[in-house]
Design an enzyme around this catalytic site. Structure first.
Site, PDB file in Angstrom:
ATOM      1  N   THR A  27       0.876  -1.257  -0.013  1.00 59.80           N
ATOM      2  CA  THR A  27      -0.014  -0.104  -0.012  1.00 59.80           C
ATOM      3  C   THR A  27       0.966   1.371   0.079  1.00 59.80           C
ATOM      4  O   THR A  27       1.952   1.437   0.561  1.00 59.80           O
ATOM      5  CB  THR A  27      -0.784   0.196   1.394  1.00 59.80           C
ATOM      6  OG1 THR A  27      -1.523   1.196   1.356  1.00 59.80           O
ATOM      7  CG2 THR A  27      -0.306  -0.121   2.620  1.00 59.80           C
ATOM      8  N   TYR A  86      -1.854   0.476  10.282  1.00 60.32           N
ATOM      9  CA  TYR A  86      -2.025  -0.378   9.034  1.00 60.32           C
ATOM     10  C   TYR A  86      -0.743  -0.206   8.057  1.00 60.32           C
ATOM     11  O   TYR A  86      -0.270  -1.314   7.581  1.00 60.32           O
ATOM     12  CB  TYR A  86      -3.387   0.174   8.364  1.00 60.32           C
ATOM     13  CG  TYR A  86      -3.480  -0.270   6.806  1.00 60.32           C
ATOM     14  CD1 TYR A  86      -3.550  -1.621   6.521  1.00 60.32           C
ATOM     15  CD2 TYR A  86      -3.386   0.690   5.859  1.00 60.32           C
ATOM     16  CE1 TYR A  86      -3.477  -2.059   5.318  1.00 60.32           C
ATOM     17  CE2 TYR A  86      -3.570   0.558   4.494  1.00 60.32           C
ATOM     18  CZ  TYR A  86      -3.671  -0.975   4.289  1.00 60.32           C
ATOM     19  OH  TYR A  86      -3.437  -1.330   2.891  1.00 60.32           O
TER      20      TYR A  86
END
Length: 333
Positions: free
Chosen positions: A120, A144
């Protein structure tokens, strides 16, 4: 079995994973979905068998490897809500990092040497410069993103120690739906802008909450780079094929290089749908950088597919999917 090479797709019942399964099948592979169905959908598993299991359950992971004998792993099974990761960091590190260690150890035990990882742009944190190059510093600002960066380090270490070659694909905002209308976003807990906005138009969710209007951007709302989920799926298959053909490990941004603010996305949706987006305004979401846009001008060992990623195509395909989803729900209350 079909005789096709098997790819174990963790999280294959989810949004991006299911699109990757369709692309794998079209490329001649047999995708075997490994999913605990906590957020994925059984109906989205359409191109190969489903193994219900959790990546934290090492016995089930090893059973799946032994039963299906994959040639590669495509790993999407992660907790992925930025706000939730700020509130429950331990849960994110446990699932995203420990779960990946389990998969890598099983891959090593079963002589699987190709691993495609769903990374990501959140690994970059608040970037020093935008657009963001692949060699930009990685300083995530939420658990995250930090968990995904830890996995990138794990992959590099397992490559060095055991020869498990990998592709870490850092994508920006996945959006849109299958161009043929077979699959799309369908989550009980939704945080992505475009589905929240379209469902608000349809009246199946509350009005859209625009989180933050005081960012240092031209209109005060956050700017993101949106890439069509079908283009993401094609890039995953290209990375897989490179690894299976003996190519070296790679890291790549998957985006378009174009950034759109929340207000620009709302305006585009209103133009495409002919309807007004019901919305309200709220504070910034903790852990969200003001602007995330990919630099896609540098050399890349795999094609950066963007044939579906025009903003009109992204929103149009999502609108068709969400309208049909709402119609199905109305027919079958």
């Amino acid at each position: 079995m079909s005789g096709r090479p098997v790819v174990l797709v963790t999280g294959g019942a989810g949004y991006i994973g299911s699109h990757a399964c369709k692309a794998l099948a079209a490329a001649g592979y047999l995708p075997v979905t490994f999913d605990n169905l906590s957020t994925g959908n059984r109906w989205a598993v359409r191109w190969g068998p489903l193994e219900v299991g959790d990546i934290l359950d090492m016995n089930r992971v090893n059973e799946a490897f032994g039963k299906h004998r994959p040639v590669a792993v495509m790993h999407f099974a992660a907790l992925a809500l930025v706000g939730e990761s700020m509130q429950e960091p331990g849960r994110y590190y446990r699932n995203n990092v420990t779960g990946t260690i389990n998969l890598l150890d099983a891959a090593r035990a079963h002589d699987v040497r190709a691993f495609v990882f769903s990374s990501t742009c959140a690994t970059y944190g608040v970037p020093e410069t935008v657009p963001i190059r692949e060699d930009a510093p990685q300083r995530p600002v939420n658990p995250y993103g930090a968990s995904k960066l830890m996995v990138e380090r794990l992959l590099a270490d397992y490559d060095m120690a055991y020869g498990i070659r990998y592709a870490a694909l850092r994508y920006f905002n996945a959006a849109g739906a299958d161009p043929e209308g077979e699959i799309g976003e369908a989550r009980a807990v939704e945080t992505h802008l475009i589905p929240l906005m379209l469902d608000a138009i349809l009246g199946t969710r509350p009005p859209l909450v625009v989180m933050g209007t005081d960012y240092p951007t031209p209109d005060g709302t956050a700017v993101r780079d949106y890439i069509h989920v079908a283009d993401l799926a094609e890039a995953h298959v290209a990375a897989l094929q490179r690894l299976l053909e003996g190519g070296a490990s790679l890291k790549a941004n998957l985006g378009t290089g174009a950034g759109y603010s929340v207000k620009e996305i709302v305006a585009a949706a209103e133009a495409i749908t002919g309807r007004t987006v019901p919305l309200t305004y709220g504070p910034r979401r903790p852990g969200d950088p003001p602007r995330l846009v990919a630099d896609v001008t540098g050399p890349c060992p795999i094609p950066r597919a963007t044939r579906h990623s025009a903003l009109e195509t992204i929103i149009g395909s999502a609108w068709r999917w969400h309208r049909e989803k709402a119609a199905r729900a109305a027919r079958c209350p």
